[in-house]
Scaffold this active site. Sequence first.
Site, PDB file in Angstrom:
ATOM      1  N   CYS A 173      36.197  32.967  36.031  1.00  0.00           N
ATOM      2  CA  CYS A 173      35.678  33.229  37.366  1.00  0.00           C
ATOM      3  C   CYS A 173      36.845  33.334  38.343  1.00  0.00           C
ATOM      4  O   CYS A 173      37.827  32.614  38.245  1.00  0.00           O
ATOM      5  CB  CYS A 173      34.679  32.168  37.809  1.00  0.00           C
ATOM      6  SG  CYS A 173      35.403  30.697  38.539  1.00  0.00           S
ATOM      7  N   GLU A 174      36.707  34.253  39.270  1.00  0.00           N
ATOM      8  CA  GLU A 174      37.820  34.491  40.185  1.00  0.00           C
ATOM      9  C   GLU A 174      37.869  33.451  41.308  1.00  0.00           C
ATOM     10  O   GLU A 174      38.840  33.395  42.042  1.00  0.00           O
ATOM     11  CB  GLU A 174      37.755  35.906  40.760  1.00  0.00           C
ATOM     12  CG  GLU A 174      36.593  36.172  41.687  1.00  0.00           C
ATOM     13  CD  GLU A 174      36.579  37.622  42.155  1.00  0.00           C
ATOM     14  OE1 GLU A 174      37.206  38.469  41.486  1.00  0.00           O
ATOM     15  OE2 GLU A 174      35.950  37.894  43.182  1.00  0.00           O
ATOM     16  N   HIS A 175      36.845  32.633  41.429  1.00  0.00           N
ATOM     17  CA  HIS A 175      36.858  31.636  42.502  1.00  0.00           C
ATOM     18  C   HIS A 175      37.592  30.374  42.100  1.00  0.00           C
ATOM     19  O   HIS A 175      38.201  29.716  42.931  1.00  0.00           O
ATOM     20  CB  HIS A 175      35.414  31.292  42.896  1.00  0.00           C
ATOM     21  CG  HIS A 175      34.630  32.489  43.328  1.00  0.00           C
ATOM     22  ND1 HIS A 175      33.403  32.821  42.808  1.00  0.00           N
ATOM     23  CD2 HIS A 175      34.943  33.458  44.215  1.00  0.00           C
ATOM     24  CE1 HIS A 175      32.975  33.944  43.360  1.00  0.00           C
ATOM     25  NE2 HIS A 175      33.886  34.348  44.215  1.00  0.00           N
ATOM     26  N   HIS A 176      37.496  30.003  40.821  1.00  0.00           N
ATOM     27  CA  HIS A 176      38.112  28.745  40.388  1.00  0.00           C
ATOM     28  C   HIS A 176      39.073  28.935  39.230  1.00  0.00           C
ATOM     29  O   HIS A 176      39.692  27.989  38.775  1.00  0.00           O
ATOM     30  CB  HIS A 176      37.018  27.756  39.960  1.00  0.00           C
ATOM     31  CG  HIS A 176      35.971  27.531  41.000  1.00  0.00           C
ATOM     32  ND1 HIS A 176      34.804  28.266  41.060  1.00  0.00           N
ATOM     33  CD2 HIS A 176      35.925  26.659  42.035  1.00  0.00           C
ATOM     34  CE1 HIS A 176      34.076  27.864  42.090  1.00  0.00           C
ATOM     35  NE2 HIS A 176      34.732  26.887  42.699  1.00  0.00           N
TER      36      HIS A 176
ATOM     37  N   GLN B  22      30.440  37.416  37.522  1.00  0.00           N
ATOM     38  CA  GLN B  22      29.601  37.950  36.445  1.00  0.00           C
ATOM     39  C   GLN B  22      28.858  39.219  36.864  1.00  0.00           C
ATOM     40  O   GLN B  22      28.674  40.136  36.066  1.00  0.00           O
ATOM     41  CB  GLN B  22      28.614  36.864  35.982  1.00  0.00           C
ATOM     42  CG  GLN B  22      27.839  37.265  34.731  1.00  0.00           C
ATOM     43  CD  GLN B  22      26.937  36.149  34.246  1.00  0.00           C
ATOM     44  OE1 GLN B  22      27.347  34.991  34.204  1.00  0.00           O
ATOM     45  NE2 GLN B  22      25.707  36.499  33.870  1.00  0.00           N
TER      46      GLN B  22
ATOM     47  N   HIS C 269      28.962  28.896  33.283  1.00  0.00           N
ATOM     48  CA  HIS C 269      30.160  28.844  34.113  1.00  0.00           C
ATOM     49  C   HIS C 269      30.710  27.423  34.161  1.00  0.00           C
ATOM     50  O   HIS C 269      30.044  26.521  34.662  1.00  0.00           O
ATOM     51  CB  HIS C 269      29.838  29.336  35.527  1.00  0.00           C
ATOM     52  CG  HIS C 269      29.522  30.807  35.576  1.00  0.00           C
ATOM     53  ND1 HIS C 269      30.273  31.691  36.301  1.00  0.00           N
ATOM     54  CD2 HIS C 269      28.560  31.535  34.950  1.00  0.00           C
ATOM     55  CE1 HIS C 269      29.776  32.927  36.135  1.00  0.00           C
ATOM     56  NE2 HIS C 269      28.732  32.844  35.318  1.00  0.00           N
TER      57      HIS C 269
ATOM     58  N   CYS D  93      32.897  26.263  36.002  1.00  0.00           N
ATOM     59  CA  CYS D  93      33.095  25.765  37.366  1.00  0.00           C
ATOM     60  C   CYS D  93      31.829  25.090  37.888  1.00  0.00           C
ATOM     61  O   CYS D  93      31.910  24.199  38.731  1.00  0.00           O
ATOM     62  CB  CYS D  93      33.562  26.875  38.303  1.00  0.00           C
ATOM     63  SG  CYS D  93      32.432  28.250  38.473  1.00  0.00           S
TER      64      CYS D  93
HETATM   65 ZN    ZN Z   1      33.815  29.624  39.755  1.00  0.00          ZN
END
Ligand code: ZN
Length: 371
Positions: A262-265, A303, A331, A333
């Site tokens: 995931c690009e956020h975490h 996703q 996920h 995260c």
């Molecule tokens: Zn994430």
Amino acid sequence: MSEPTSAIIVIGSNIQKERNIPEAVRLLRRAPGVIVDRVSRIFESPSVDGPPDAPDFFNAAVLLHTDLDIDELRAVAHSVEDELGRVRTADPNAPRTADVDVVYYGEMAEDREGKPIPDPGALEAAHVALPIADVAPEWIHPVDGRTTLEIAEQIDNDGVRPIMAIHLSSPYSPRRPDDFDDVSDVYAPRLEALIRQQLIELGEDPDREGLDRTPLRVAKALDYLTSGYSTSVEEVVNDAIFDAEGAEEMVLLRDIEFYSMCEHHMLPFFGTAAIAYLPKGKIIGLSKIARVLDVFARRLQVQERLTNQVAGALEDILDPHGVAVVLEGRHLCMMMRGVQKQESAMITSAMRGTFKDNPRTRSEFLELIRD
Ligand code: ZN
């Protein structure tokens, strides 16, 4: 054998270059008596002297130290060329799998057996000078007296430019970096330094036993997990699209595993995909569908976008009546941070063409992917 000496080797390739450049670096790393210290970015350069339709070159420079003398080091360079299957011809502009040339050897400045050291390309050719300045900007040309950076800044660059996104461990290399513990001395020095710094910020001692090779391993792992940036759908699909007059039935592949981050975490998400299309005269090898998924999964992702990119790519290359993609992902995260129920899975879908417009087609697909 002689005293340890620093040297710079430049690698060039215009046949299967995405594979041959990393492989040449790997072979240099493995050569006895050679320690690779640093590898430049990969530079792309137009074929200057060859026929007008000659493929562009990739070039990279390798800074190393060695206790081999110049002739022994040149023999290593030759053996790497041989191992990569280079056929030497009289034509200096013929396409080649790999050119591996010793450009600098310490402060040596002499004409050795008709091949000068430093190689004249160090001053004359942008595709030699620029990668060298990238890997060893302070290195001083023993005759000219300028640093490689000054040389690179003053040379006509001939359209040579760095391609940041090429990774040295493409999963499509002939030998995959399966074993992240197969350590070489240095892999991605800037990335390794950052990971080392990160360990310090976390309150760890990066020099303690157990962590001392972690930056290297993490760099290799990250490189692999984001290797989608260094390939493309075109490269993966290659020639596996076939004309199939009259093939109109739905083609469906389900339970395809995928792994992404995931690009956020920058934490993994993973799961399975179901991918279907309704052909309109063109079909694709089944294994290629999973590889198209990988091209986009091996990047920093969300996703929803991953789902849409896979659908869009299949639309582009097959021009089918319709495409359907459903991803079910877990996920880390969410799971590890306890944000949601740990068992929860995220489902995303992209329906294109007939799958979007025709409810019967869509429900047939959904029926088929139901467990
Ligand atoms: Zn994430």
